[in-house]
Design a protein around this motif. Structure first.
Motif, PDB file in Angstrom:
ATOM      1  N   ARG A 218       8.501  -8.095-114.596  1.00 30.16           N
ATOM      2  CA  ARG A 218       8.327  -6.795-113.953  1.00 30.16           C
ATOM      3  C   ARG A 218       8.206  -6.941-112.437  1.00 30.16           C
ATOM      4  O   ARG A 218       7.572  -7.865-111.948  1.00 30.16           O
TER       5      ARG A 218
ATOM      6  N   ARG B 240       7.589  -4.443-108.883  1.00 26.18           N
ATOM      7  CA  ARG B 240       7.264  -3.127-108.345  1.00 26.18           C
ATOM      8  C   ARG B 240       7.814  -3.009-106.930  1.00 26.18           C
ATOM      9  O   ARG B 240       7.611  -3.888-106.092  1.00 26.18           O
TER      10      ARG B 240
ATOM     11  N   GLY C 261       5.435   6.051-112.967  1.00 25.88           N
ATOM     12  CA  GLY C 261       5.004   5.932-114.352  1.00 25.88           C
ATOM     13  C   GLY C 261       5.887   6.620-115.370  1.00 25.88           C
ATOM     14  O   GLY C 261       5.647   6.517-116.577  1.00 25.88           O
ATOM     15  N   VAL C 262       6.926   7.302-114.911  1.00 24.19           N
ATOM     16  CA  VAL C 262       7.831   8.020-115.817  1.00 24.19           C
ATOM     17  C   VAL C 262       9.126   7.227-115.952  1.00 24.19           C
ATOM     18  O   VAL C 262       9.762   6.901-114.946  1.00 24.19           O
ATOM     19  N   ARG C 263       9.481   6.927-117.191  1.00 22.48           N
ATOM     20  CA  ARG C 263      10.673   6.117-117.422  1.00 22.48           C
ATOM     21  C   ARG C 263      11.937   6.900-117.077  1.00 22.48           C
ATOM     22  O   ARG C 263      12.092   8.064-117.458  1.00 22.48           O
TER      23      ARG C 263
ATOM     24  N   GLU D  31       8.951   0.802-110.699  1.00 22.97           N
ATOM     25  CA  GLU D  31       8.704  -0.446-111.404  1.00 22.97           C
ATOM     26  C   GLU D  31       9.925  -0.767-112.251  1.00 22.97           C
ATOM     27  O   GLU D  31      10.448   0.096-112.957  1.00 22.97           O
TER      28      GLU D  31
ATOM     29  N   TRP E 133      10.864   2.651-114.098  1.00 22.14           N
ATOM     30  CA  TRP E 133       9.961   3.792-114.082  1.00 22.14           C
ATOM     31  C   TRP E 133       9.741   4.237-112.652  1.00 22.14           C
ATOM     32  O   TRP E 133       9.677   3.421-111.732  1.00 22.14           O
ATOM     33  N   ARG E 134       9.597   5.535-112.470  1.00 22.16           N
ATOM     34  CA  ARG E 134       9.212   6.084-111.162  1.00 22.16           C
ATOM     35  C   ARG E 134       7.925   6.872-111.353  1.00 22.16           C
ATOM     36  O   ARG E 134       7.890   7.815-112.150  1.00 22.16           O
TER      37      ARG E 134
ATOM     38  N   SER F 182      14.628  -1.662-118.041  1.00 23.41           N
ATOM     39  CA  SER F 182      14.096  -0.316-117.876  1.00 23.41           C
ATOM     40  C   SER F 182      13.493  -0.180-116.494  1.00 23.41           C
ATOM     41  O   SER F 182      13.108  -1.169-115.858  1.00 23.41           O
TER      42      SER F 182
END
Length: 217
Positions: free
Chosen positions: A125, A127, A144-146, A132, A141-142, A139
């Protein structure tokens, strides 16, 4: 990732090529050092190299790359399983060494590991501001939303993340996403970049006018 596979065994080479493509990678497969020498100047994320080839030594080819300053992550794929062979391969410039026969799942795990190290990240991972990226899960996320990314959008994002902080010329980015056998329309890359900015934020990918694209370090 865009991979150069150098393997002269037709059954193993075809099997690895098909497996890696099904796993989402762009794979250029060649059976001779002569062809590898032609393609090595193109942008790749990693080389997968057999040691013993019809027209020479894959390890000697890797050593020559290192002497010229080429740092592309490289895995040796070989039946030579003696301790001395493994030491020689790693000391000769390979980043990892995998003895045949092997399971393709192990190959892809080792491939991800050497590419993470090459990018300066030990973990899967990464950031970047509010974004992330998980390179194993493929995958992003922006806040916290995928984000729902297409396969091509992920390939563009992965290629830029692998080179975070560096300008990637448009032609190189197209080659990393499509490969030498594919064809790309004139504005396809711009469409993918635009979609990534819409899904992950407008400042994640910078356009460096006249040079290419860059993602934040």
């Amino acid at each position: 990732m865009r991979l150069l596979l150098l393997e002269d065994d037709p059954i193993l080479g075809e099997g690895l090529r098909d497996y890696l493509r099904a796993d989402g990678h762009v794979v250029d497969w060649v059976t001779r050092l002569l062809d590898a020498r032609v393609l090595a100047a193109e942008p790749y994320d990693a080389f997968l190299v057999d040691w013993q080839l019809p027209d020479g030594s894959g390890l000697d080819w890797v050593q020559g790359l290192r002497e010229r300053g080429v740092r592309t992550p490289t895995l040796m794929l070989t039946a030579r399983d003696l301790l001395g062979d493994r030491v020689r391969g790693l000391d000769g410039g390979a980043d990892d060494y995998l003895v045949k026969p092997f399971e393709p799942e192990e190959l892809t795990a080792r491939l991800r590991a050497v590419c993470r190290r090459a990018a300066g990240s030990a973990g899967a991972r990464l950031r970047i501001g509010a974004v992330e990226v998980d390179r194993t899960a493929r995958s992003a996320w922006r806040d916290g939303v995928r984000a729902e990314l297409t396969a091509r959008e992920w390939q563009v994002l992965e290629a830029l993340v692998q080179r975070a902080g560096r300008i990637v010329p448009k032609s190189d980015l197209e080659a990393l996403v499509i490969g030498w056998e594919g064809e790309v329309s004139s504005n396809a890359l711009e469409v993918h970049v635009s979609n990534l900015r819409r899904k992950l934020g407008p400042t994640l990918i910078e356009t460096v006018r006249g040079l290419g694209y860059r993602i934040a370090a």
